[in-house]
Design a protein around this motif. Structure first.
Motif, PDB file in Angstrom:
ATOM      1  N   GLY A  69      64.066 -18.401  -7.039  1.00 13.38           N
ATOM      2  CA  GLY A  69      64.560 -17.087  -7.434  1.00 13.38           C
ATOM      3  C   GLY A  69      63.448 -16.053  -7.350  1.00 13.38           C
ATOM      4  O   GLY A  69      62.279 -16.398  -7.222  1.00 13.38           O
TER       5      GLY A  69
ATOM      6  N   LEU B 173      71.115  -5.629 -13.711  1.00 15.47           N
ATOM      7  CA  LEU B 173      70.705  -7.037 -13.656  1.00 15.47           C
ATOM      8  C   LEU B 173      71.482  -7.854 -14.679  1.00 15.47           C
ATOM      9  O   LEU B 173      72.038  -8.901 -14.347  1.00 15.47           O
ATOM     10  CB  LEU B 173      69.206  -7.154 -13.981  1.00 15.47           C
ATOM     11  CG  LEU B 173      68.258  -7.460 -12.829  1.00 15.47           C
ATOM     12  CD1 LEU B 173      66.860  -7.685 -13.346  1.00 15.47           C
ATOM     13  CD2 LEU B 173      68.698  -8.626 -11.983  1.00 15.47           C
ATOM     14  N   LYS B 174      71.526  -7.359 -15.921  1.00 14.34           N
ATOM     15  CA  LYS B 174      72.237  -8.090 -16.986  1.00 14.34           C
ATOM     16  C   LYS B 174      73.709  -8.233 -16.654  1.00 14.34           C
ATOM     17  O   LYS B 174      74.300  -9.291 -16.852  1.00 14.34           O
ATOM     18  CB  LYS B 174      72.090  -7.360 -18.325  1.00 14.34           C
ATOM     19  CG  LYS B 174      70.796  -7.672 -19.040  1.00 14.34           C
ATOM     20  CD  LYS B 174      70.753  -6.973 -20.399  1.00 14.34           C
ATOM     21  CE  LYS B 174      69.389  -7.130 -21.037  1.00 14.34           C
ATOM     22  NZ  LYS B 174      69.242  -6.289 -22.239  1.00 14.34           N
TER      23      LYS B 174
ATOM     24  N   VAL C  76      74.219 -10.867 -14.075  1.00 17.16           N
ATOM     25  CA  VAL C  76      74.083 -12.211 -14.644  1.00 17.16           C
ATOM     26  C   VAL C  76      75.346 -12.540 -15.437  1.00 17.16           C
ATOM     27  O   VAL C  76      75.905 -13.637 -15.322  1.00 17.16           O
ATOM     28  CB  VAL C  76      72.824 -12.314 -15.544  1.00 17.16           C
ATOM     29  CG1 VAL C  76      72.791 -13.643 -16.277  1.00 17.16           C
ATOM     30  CG2 VAL C  76      71.563 -12.149 -14.707  1.00 17.16           C
TER      31      VAL C  76
ATOM     32  N   LEU D 292      74.522 -13.349 -10.472  1.00 18.24           N
ATOM     33  CA  LEU D 292      73.136 -13.804 -10.473  1.00 18.24           C
ATOM     34  C   LEU D 292      72.975 -14.944 -11.461  1.00 18.24           C
ATOM     35  O   LEU D 292      73.688 -15.032 -12.451  1.00 18.24           O
ATOM     36  CB  LEU D 292      72.186 -12.674 -10.898  1.00 18.24           C
ATOM     37  CG  LEU D 292      71.951 -11.509  -9.951  1.00 18.24           C
ATOM     38  CD1 LEU D 292      70.938 -10.560 -10.550  1.00 18.24           C
ATOM     39  CD2 LEU D 292      71.460 -11.980  -8.606  1.00 18.24           C
TER      40      LEU D 292
ATOM     41  N   LYS E  13      69.961 -16.666 -13.803  1.00 20.09           N
ATOM     42  CA  LYS E  13      68.591 -16.478 -14.266  1.00 20.09           C
ATOM     43  C   LYS E  13      67.931 -17.844 -14.375  1.00 20.09           C
ATOM     44  O   LYS E  13      68.430 -18.736 -15.053  1.00 20.09           O
ATOM     45  CB  LYS E  13      68.574 -15.760 -15.617  1.00 20.09           C
ATOM     46  CG  LYS E  13      67.201 -15.257 -15.989  1.00 20.09           C
ATOM     47  CD  LYS E  13      67.250 -14.386 -17.230  1.00 20.09           C
ATOM     48  CE  LYS E  13      65.855 -13.872 -17.539  1.00 20.09           C
ATOM     49  NZ  LYS E  13      65.820 -13.093 -18.776  1.00 20.09           N
TER      50      LYS E  13
ATOM     51  N   SER F  43      63.023 -15.734 -13.318  1.00 18.84           N
ATOM     52  CA  SER F  43      63.441 -15.247 -11.999  1.00 18.84           C
ATOM     53  C   SER F  43      64.958 -15.196 -11.876  1.00 18.84           C
ATOM     54  O   SER F  43      65.678 -15.758 -12.682  1.00 18.84           O
ATOM     55  CB  SER F  43      62.870 -16.154 -10.909  1.00 18.84           C
ATOM     56  OG  SER F  43      61.472 -16.140 -10.980  1.00 18.84           O
ATOM     57  N   TYR F  44      65.389 -14.536 -10.831  1.00 14.36           N
ATOM     58  CA  TYR F  44      66.827 -14.373 -10.592  1.00 14.36           C
ATOM     59  C   TYR F  44      67.190 -14.885  -9.211  1.00 14.36           C
ATOM     60  O   TYR F  44      66.503 -14.625  -8.236  1.00 14.36           O
ATOM     61  CB  TYR F  44      67.220 -12.889 -10.704  1.00 14.36           C
ATOM     62  CG  TYR F  44      67.046 -12.358 -12.096  1.00 14.36           C
ATOM     63  CD1 TYR F  44      68.085 -12.399 -13.016  1.00 14.36           C
ATOM     64  CD2 TYR F  44      65.823 -11.829 -12.507  1.00 14.36           C
ATOM     65  CE1 TYR F  44      67.921 -11.930 -14.311  1.00 14.36           C
ATOM     66  CE2 TYR F  44      65.648 -11.358 -13.796  1.00 14.36           C
ATOM     67  CZ  TYR F  44      66.707 -11.406 -14.692  1.00 14.36           C
ATOM     68  OH  TYR F  44      66.532 -10.949 -15.970  1.00 14.36           O
ATOM     69  N   LYS F  45      68.304 -15.631  -9.165  1.00 12.95           N
ATOM     70  CA  LYS F  45      68.821 -16.135  -7.897  1.00 12.95           C
ATOM     71  C   LYS F  45      70.268 -15.679  -7.753  1.00 12.95           C
ATOM     72  O   LYS F  45      70.946 -15.447  -8.745  1.00 12.95           O
ATOM     73  CB  LYS F  45      68.821 -17.674  -7.896  1.00 12.95           C
ATOM     74  CG  LYS F  45      67.455 -18.308  -7.864  1.00 12.95           C
ATOM     75  CD  LYS F  45      67.527 -19.792  -8.135  1.00 12.95           C
ATOM     76  CE  LYS F  45      67.952 -20.573  -6.922  1.00 12.95           C
ATOM     77  NZ  LYS F  45      67.797 -22.031  -7.135  1.00 12.95           N
TER      78      LYS F  45
END
Length: 120
Positions: free
Chosen positions: A35, A63-64, A67, A72, A74, A78-80
Motif C-alpha cells: 500500500g 481518504l476516510k 476506507v 480503500l 488501510k 498505508s492504503y491499498k
C-alpha cells in the motif's frame, strides 16, 4: 474591474472528486505491494496538481470515506485499493462492454414499438 476577475479562484482548491481520483491514481502509480503511505499519496497528488491549494481536511475526509465505503483498505499506515474497487476500476476502464447490456435491456421496448409503426 480586477476585483471581478479575482472572485473565481475556487478551481485553485482541489475538489473532493479530484482528491479521490488523485488517491486512486497515486496508489495505482506507486504500485507499492504493502500500500501507499499518506505522505506518498499527498506528494503524488500535489505533484499532479501544481499551483493548487492543498486542503488536508478534505483530503483526509475523502481518504476516510473511501476506507469506509470499502474502496480503500488501510494496511498499518498505508492504503491499498480494495479488490472490489480494483474490479470496479477494471470495469470502468471498459465502459463500452458495461454500457452495452444496459442498452440491450432498453432496446427491446424500442424494437417492439418500431414494428407497430411500420405496420400502421
Amino acid at each position: 474591474s480586477n476585483q471581478k476577475f479575482a472572485l473565481p479562484s475556487l478551481p485553485k482548491v482541489i475538489s473532493q472528486t479530484m482528491y479521490k481520483a488523485g488517491i486512486v491514481a497515486a496508489i495505482t502509480d506507486l504500485k507499492d505491494r504493502n500500500g501507499s503511505s499518506l505522505p506518498a499519496i499527498k506528494n503524488h497528488i500535489k505533484a499532479a496538481n501544481p499551483g493548487k491549494t492543498w486542503a488536508n481536511g478534505t483530503f483526509l475526509k475523502v481518504l476516510k470515506d473511501m476506507v469506509a465505503s470499502g474502496d480503500l483498505v488501510k494496511v498499518k499506515g498505508s492504503y491499498k485499493l480494495s479488490p472490489e474497487y480494483k474490479k470496479k476500476l477494471i470495469a470502468a476502464s471498459k465502459p463500452k462492454k458495461k454500457a452495452a447490456p444496459k442498452k440491450k435491456k432498453a432496446a427491446p421496448k424500442k424494437k417492439k414499438a418500431a414494428p407497430k409503426k411500420k405496420v400502421s
